[in-house]
Scaffold this active site. Structure first.
Site, PDB file in Angstrom:
ATOM      1  N   ASN A   7       0.872  -1.167   0.000  1.00  0.00           N
ATOM      2  CA  ASN A   7       0.000   0.000   0.000  1.00  0.00           C
ATOM      3  C   ASN A   7       0.915   1.225   0.000  1.00  0.00           C
ATOM      4  OD1 ASN A   7      -1.738   2.076   0.513  1.00  0.00           O
ATOM      5  ND2 ASN A   7      -2.710   1.137   2.292  1.00  0.00           N
ATOM      6  N   ARG A  64      -2.518  -2.047  -3.619  1.00  0.00           N
ATOM      7  CA  ARG A  64      -3.688  -1.197  -3.441  1.00  0.00           C
ATOM      8  C   ARG A  64      -3.589  -0.034  -4.423  1.00  0.00           C
ATOM      9  NH1 ARG A  64      -4.740   3.628   0.586  1.00  0.00           N
ATOM     10  NH2 ARG A  64      -6.924   3.937   0.086  1.00  0.00           N
ATOM     11  N   HIS A 153     -12.866   3.555  -0.442  1.00  0.00           N
ATOM     12  CA  HIS A 153     -12.882   2.616   0.689  1.00  0.00           C
ATOM     13  C   HIS A 153     -13.605   1.319   0.330  1.00  0.00           C
ATOM     14  CE1 HIS A 153     -12.634   6.065   3.878  1.00  0.00           C
ATOM     15  NE2 HIS A 153     -11.436   5.537   3.661  1.00  0.00           N
ATOM     16  N   GLY A 185      -9.923   8.957   7.138  1.00  0.00           N
ATOM     17  CA  GLY A 185     -10.876   9.138   6.050  1.00  0.00           C
ATOM     18  C   GLY A 185     -12.146   8.436   6.500  1.00  0.00           C
ATOM     19  N   ARG A 214     -10.561  16.409   6.490  1.00  0.00           N
ATOM     20  CA  ARG A 214     -11.335  16.775   5.294  1.00  0.00           C
ATOM     21  C   ARG A 214     -12.743  17.198   5.671  1.00  0.00           C
ATOM     22  NH1 ARG A 214     -10.225  11.329   2.079  1.00  0.00           N
ATOM     23  NH2 ARG A 214      -8.742  10.857   3.730  1.00  0.00           N
ATOM     24  N   GLU A 362      -8.155  -4.372   5.237  1.00  0.00           N
ATOM     25  CA  GLU A 362      -8.054  -4.130   3.798  1.00  0.00           C
ATOM     26  C   GLU A 362      -6.939  -4.947   3.167  1.00  0.00           C
ATOM     27  OE1 GLU A 362      -8.537  -0.008   5.164  1.00  0.00           O
ATOM     28  OE2 GLU A 362      -9.052   0.429   3.081  1.00  0.00           O
TER      29      GLU A 362
HETATM   30  P1  ADP Z   1      -6.911   5.793   8.616  1.00  0.00           P
HETATM   31  O1  ADP Z   1      -8.144   6.244   7.900  1.00  0.00           O
HETATM   32  O2  ADP Z   1      -5.786   6.750   8.510  1.00  0.00           O
HETATM   33  O3  ADP Z   1      -6.555   4.361   8.394  1.00  0.00           O
HETATM   34  P2  ADP Z   1      -7.772   4.811  11.175  1.00  0.00           P
HETATM   35  O4  ADP Z   1      -8.851   3.963  10.623  1.00  0.00           O
HETATM   36  O5  ADP Z   1      -6.582   4.156  11.778  1.00  0.00           O
HETATM   37  O6  ADP Z   1      -7.309   5.915  10.150  1.00  0.00           O
HETATM   38  O7  ADP Z   1      -8.434   5.732  12.259  1.00  0.00           O
HETATM   39  C1  ADP Z   1      -7.646   6.610  12.998  1.00  0.00           C
HETATM   40  C2  ADP Z   1      -8.488   7.412  13.944  1.00  0.00           C
HETATM   41  O8  ADP Z   1      -9.250   6.544  14.803  1.00  0.00           O
HETATM   42  C3  ADP Z   1      -7.651   8.225  14.869  1.00  0.00           C
HETATM   43  O9  ADP Z   1      -7.355   9.458  14.289  1.00  0.00           O
HETATM   44  C4  ADP Z   1      -8.529   8.386  16.075  1.00  0.00           C
HETATM   45  O10 ADP Z   1      -9.248   9.589  15.904  1.00  0.00           O
HETATM   46  C5  ADP Z   1      -9.517   7.260  16.014  1.00  0.00           C
HETATM   47  N1  ADP Z   1      -9.423   6.378  17.188  1.00  0.00           N
HETATM   48  C6  ADP Z   1      -8.638   5.299  17.362  1.00  0.00           C
HETATM   49  N2  ADP Z   1      -8.840   4.745  18.585  1.00  0.00           N
HETATM   50  C7  ADP Z   1      -9.777   5.499  19.213  1.00  0.00           C
HETATM   51  C8  ADP Z   1     -10.434   5.439  20.480  1.00  0.00           C
HETATM   52  N3  ADP Z   1     -10.158   4.488  21.374  1.00  0.00           N
HETATM   53  N4  ADP Z   1     -11.329   6.390  20.766  1.00  0.00           N
HETATM   54  C9  ADP Z   1     -11.632   7.333  19.881  1.00  0.00           C
HETATM   55  N5  ADP Z   1     -11.056   7.440  18.663  1.00  0.00           N
HETATM   56  C10 ADP Z   1     -10.144   6.536  18.320  1.00  0.00           C
END
Ligand code: ADP
Length: 599
Positions: A7, A64, A153, A185, A214, A362
């Site tokens: 990726n 990806r 996605h 995202g 965003r 993914e």
């Molecule tokens: P990406 O889209 O970059 O893959 P992720 O799916 O890893 O992002 O999501 C990241 C976000 O998930 C973080 O920015 C955070 O805001 C949120 N997050 C992760 N764990 C928690 C939690 N325990 N409580 C609230 N928000 C969380």
């Protein structure tokens, strides 16, 4: 199968080696600070990854790729054409496709011996109906500019939808799901009977839900107002909407929801508003998608926020009781998902609409898709994996005696255009078919002359003519149906010779070896990626040194799958070990098919 999943992002290369039979990662890693502003280029980063997996017998590489556009709507084995298409689509995903492609080129150069498969974020949404993918703009403006909704996605939405169906023990094609991928995202998807019918990201990944940085949905008038502000440029507004909006812009506290929740708890009003806007937007989409599907069976949470943010899930699901969705507070608080325990249910026992948390993966989905394509094509590694499809309209093959009777003694057929099978051609001559009920004029004669006259029609023609034609392989005419032919110089009553052609694949002995089939075998051919996926059973294999690989269907069969020029199919076998299709055909269709799709 061991699959390396790459990726390549703008500033990092994430990778995972997946054992697809075990559905588990055997090694994972991340190369950071990649790209123009980083320490290493993408080629170097890929080299580092390959050095770290050199001791593993990687059999395929899954890449990806963010944007497959209208042409690449399913996982596809990468060749020069596919690379060129990904490059051509760069304007639709300027931050992603070029770096995805850099990774592909580097990996293909260094691992030329294994199949490389591209898996697209947009692919799952290629089933969006026309009403869902169209912006209300004049098509004369929108179409040349490529302005339509694609959705992103897709790999994650597809994966969690399948996991949810397995958990609910209901076939995916009997479910109406709203899948919510909430991470940095974020997007929502309405998955109706296994197909994406609505999704919140549009032409670009900027539309829809509130995201980490965003904006998501915005009045286009607001965009114009931003652009008209003094000193604003297209680039400055672009940066604002992509990098300084969403949770970060609203809260002023960065894009991590955990930090925002902490501030909100301490009384910070901007943080509170950020959370409220985020939850409200998601809830609004859930309701809208339930309406778009005419009902709802389950809501599925995934992504960093969806999988972990207990309070956010509670907020989103508030006030959805009217839909029949009741949250179980304890289950919501206790829900933990991981690769070992992928699904947790958070709805109450009495809830008619179920709510699930699913750990997305993914990379696993990309690996499974890549393995399916790689295996399907392993048998045809140095040949074409896809089978071109030709639709045969009704036609007539003539023998000498019938030609003489219809067109005059000694008449020579006049070639009109060559057919794909060597030596065959359509003729200027046409004849009429006369049945007990109706006649059909203008039926094309195909050359050259044959030993016996043979008339091939579709089932629809059969009803129209009022005849009963058996399904037969070409040349097998004993006991076939009678028909009267009329030409300019006379008519002939055939006692037999009228058939519905048995759908068949022409192939050379080499092709047969590569596909692992013999003359006379019957196989299934899967046609997908179009408006109506269809698997044709009872497809006859016909092998001859002069045959070129081609599946012949009649017009009824072609219409049933809404096939159009450029369609291809794939031999369909099941991989017993993994229960997945071996040869998920990576169909690429011409744009003409998109135009015809009406969806
Ligand atoms: P990406 O889209 O970059 O893959 P992720 O799916 O890893 O992002 O999501 C990241 C976000 O998930 C973080 O920015 C955070 O805001 C949120 N997050 C992760 N764990 C928690 C939690 N325990 N409580 C609230 N928000 C969380």
């Amino acid at each position: 199968m061991l699959v390396l999943v790459l990726n390549c992002g703008s500033s990092s290369v994430k990778w995972k080696v997946v054992d697809t039979a075990a559905r588990a990662a055997v090694r994972v890693g991340l190369v950071e600070r990649v790209g123009p502003s980083g320490e290493v280029g993408h080629a170097q980063a890929v080299e580092r990854v390959l050095a770290q997996v050199a001791d593993l017998a990687v059999e395929a590489v899954g890449h990806r790729v963010v944007h497959g556009g209208e042409d690449l709507t399913a996982p596809v084995r990468i060749d020069a054409d596919v690379e060129a298409t990904i490059e051509r689509l760069a304007p639709l995903a300027p931050l992603h496709n070029p770096v995805n492609l850099a990774g592909i080129r580097a990996a293909r150069a260094r691992l030329p011996g294994v199949p490389h498969v591209a898996v697209f974020d947009t692919a799952f949404h290629h089933t969006l109906p026309r009403r869902a993918r169209t912006y209300a703009l004049d098509p004369a403006v929108a179409e040349p500019a490529g302005i339509r909704r694609f959705g992103f996605h897709g790999t994650s939405h597809a994966f969690v939808a399948r996991e949810a169906a397995a958990w609910l023990e209901v076939p995916l094609d009997a479910l109406r799901l709203v899948t919510l991928h909430l991470g940095n995202g974020a997007s929502a998807c309405a998955v109706e009977h296994g197909r994406s019918v609505e999704t919140s990201m549009g032409m670009t990944p900027l539309e829809g839900l509130v995201m980490g940085t965003r904006s998501g949905d915005l009045d286009p008038g607001a965009l114009l107002a931003l652009l008209r502000q003094e000193g604003a440029t297209v680039d400055s507004v672009d940066r604002l909407l992509h990098h300084r909006s969403g949770l970060a812009g609203l809260s002023g506290a960065g894009n991590d929801l955990r930090d925002i929740e902490e501030r909100a708890a301490a009384g910070d009003d901007r943080a509170r508003l950020a959370i409220a806007v985020f939850a409200h937007r998601v809830r609004k989409y859930v309701g809208a998608y339930a309406a778009a599907m005419g009902g709802l069976d389950a809501v599925v949470f995934t992504g960093g926020i969806g999988e972990n943010a207990v309070a956010m899930r509670r907020r989103i699901l508030q006030r959805l009781e009217f839909l029949g969705l009741v949250l179980d507070e304890d289950r919501n608080t206790a829900a933990r998902v991981s690769p070992d325990r992928r699904v947790a249910e958070i709805s109450d026992e009495t809830s008619r609409v179920r709510a699930l948390v699913v750990a997305t993966d993914e990379e696993l989905e990309i690996a499974l898709e890549a393995a399916a394509v790689a295996r399907g094509q392993a048998a045809v590694a140095d040949g074409p994996g896809q089978i071109p499809i030709a639709i045969s309209a009704r036609h007539v093959h003539l023998d000498r005696a019938t030609t003489d009777a219809l067109f005059g003694p000694g008449h020579e057929l006049t070639p009109r255009s060559p057919l794909s099978q060597t030596g065959q051609f359509t003729c200027e001559e046409t004849v009429s078919l006369i049945g007990p009920r109706h006649r059909i004029d203008g039926v094309r004669v195909l050359g050259p002359l044959r030993k016996q006259t043979q008339v091939e029609i579709s089932r629809t023609d059969e009803f129209f003519l009022g005849v009963d034609a058996p399904i037969r392989a070409s040349g097998h005419l004993e006991g076939s149906a009678p028909i009267t032919l009329e030409g300019p110089k006379g008519s002939v009553q055939l006692k037999e010779g009228l058939i519905c052609s048995w759908r068949h694949i022409h192939m050379s002995p080499d092709d047969a070896r590569r596909f692992g089939v013999d003359d006379g075998d019957q196989v299934q051919v899967e046609v997908s990626g179009g408006p109506r996926d269809l698997t044709f059973g009872d497809v006859l294999i016909r092998v001859h040194p002069s045959f070129r690989l081609e599946l012949h269907l009649d017009t009824d069969e072609g219409n049933a799958a809404e096939l159009s020029r450029g369609a291809t199919g794939c031999l369909h076998r099941l991989d017993a070990a993994e229960g997945r299709l071996l040869s998920r055909r990576p169909t690429r269709r011409l744009r003409a098919s998109e135009a015809r799709r009406g969806r």
